[in-house]
Every structure is written in C-alpha cells, then in structure tokens.
Design a protein around this motif. Structure first.
Motif: not given
Length: 144
Positions: A105-109
C-alpha cells in the motif's frame, strides 16, 4: 512629478504583464478536476500494439487495478489517480515504487484520494507485467 508618473506607469505595466502571464500559463496542479465521481481524469492514447508482457499486464491490471485507477489507467475522480501521468514517469516513480505500492500500500502524497491499500494476491511477477503495461501506455502518451 515626472518620477511619480514614471513609477506609476511602470507599476501598471508590471501588473498588466503579470495578469497576462497568469492567464497564458496552465496551472501546475496535480489535483484532480472536480468531475463527477468515478469519471475519467485523463485522456490516454493507446499504443497500436502491446508487447507480450504488457498484454499479460493489461489483463492483470483490468482484474486488479482498473476498478480504482480506471480502464487504460485514466484515473477515476474521487477514487484514484491516473497512472499515465507525468508524476509516475520512470525517473520519479520507478518500477519498484509500483511493486511496493501493490505489496504494502502507499500513503497519500501527490494526490488527495487517500491512502492506497495493498493489493492482495499479486506476485512480484504479476506487478512487473502490470508495470510493463503502464510503461507502454505512458510511452504512447509521451511519458518516458
């Protein structure tokens, strides 16, 4: 008196030039347009042909990624960004970034869609094929 007139004229000229420039350039925003929820966020030109790996990647993409990122990676308003976008060019988001996003997954950036969850059930090989597909779409759209 002439100095005030000259200063005033200079100010007006600079302000007019600034206004003209503002309306001549495109905004440098990565925020999606306020479109109807789920609508496409980009127009994507499709390559005439795809490599064998990209064809496999397209099938995986359609079953695992298109619900959020849209068919042909056009993005979906309010859901997920287009992957055929300059932000995802290889020099900024390399292939390993896609691997990590799918696995962890990935954090919003870059966008305001929220965090992306991990995608269950994909192998590194599956993701590599998806990346081949996305890279070929990007190349067809001038993103190298």
């Amino acid at each position: 008196m002439n100095n005030r007139l000259l200063a005033g004229a200079s100010f007006v000229a600079v302000a007019a030039a600034g206004l003209w420039w503002t309306f001549q350039t495109e905004p440098a925003s990565t925020a999606p347009a306020a479109d109807e929820a789920g609508s496409a966020l980009a127009e994507v030109l499709l390559p005439e042909t795809l490599s064998a790996n990209a064809q496999i990647g397209e099938n995986i993409y359609l079953s695992q990624c298109a619900d959020c990122h849209g068919v042909d990676s056009v993005g979906r308003a309010g859901i997920a960004p287009p992957l055929v976008h300059i932000i995802y060019e290889p020099s900024h988001h390399g292939d390993e970034a896609f691997q990590r996003a799918a696995a962890l997954g990935v954090q919003q950036h870059h966008w305001s869609f929220g965090n992306m969850p991990a995608v269950e059930g994909l192998t590194r090989g599956d993701v590599a094929m998806v990346v081949d597909y996305i890279r070929e779409l990007q190349q067809a759209n001038g993103i190298n």
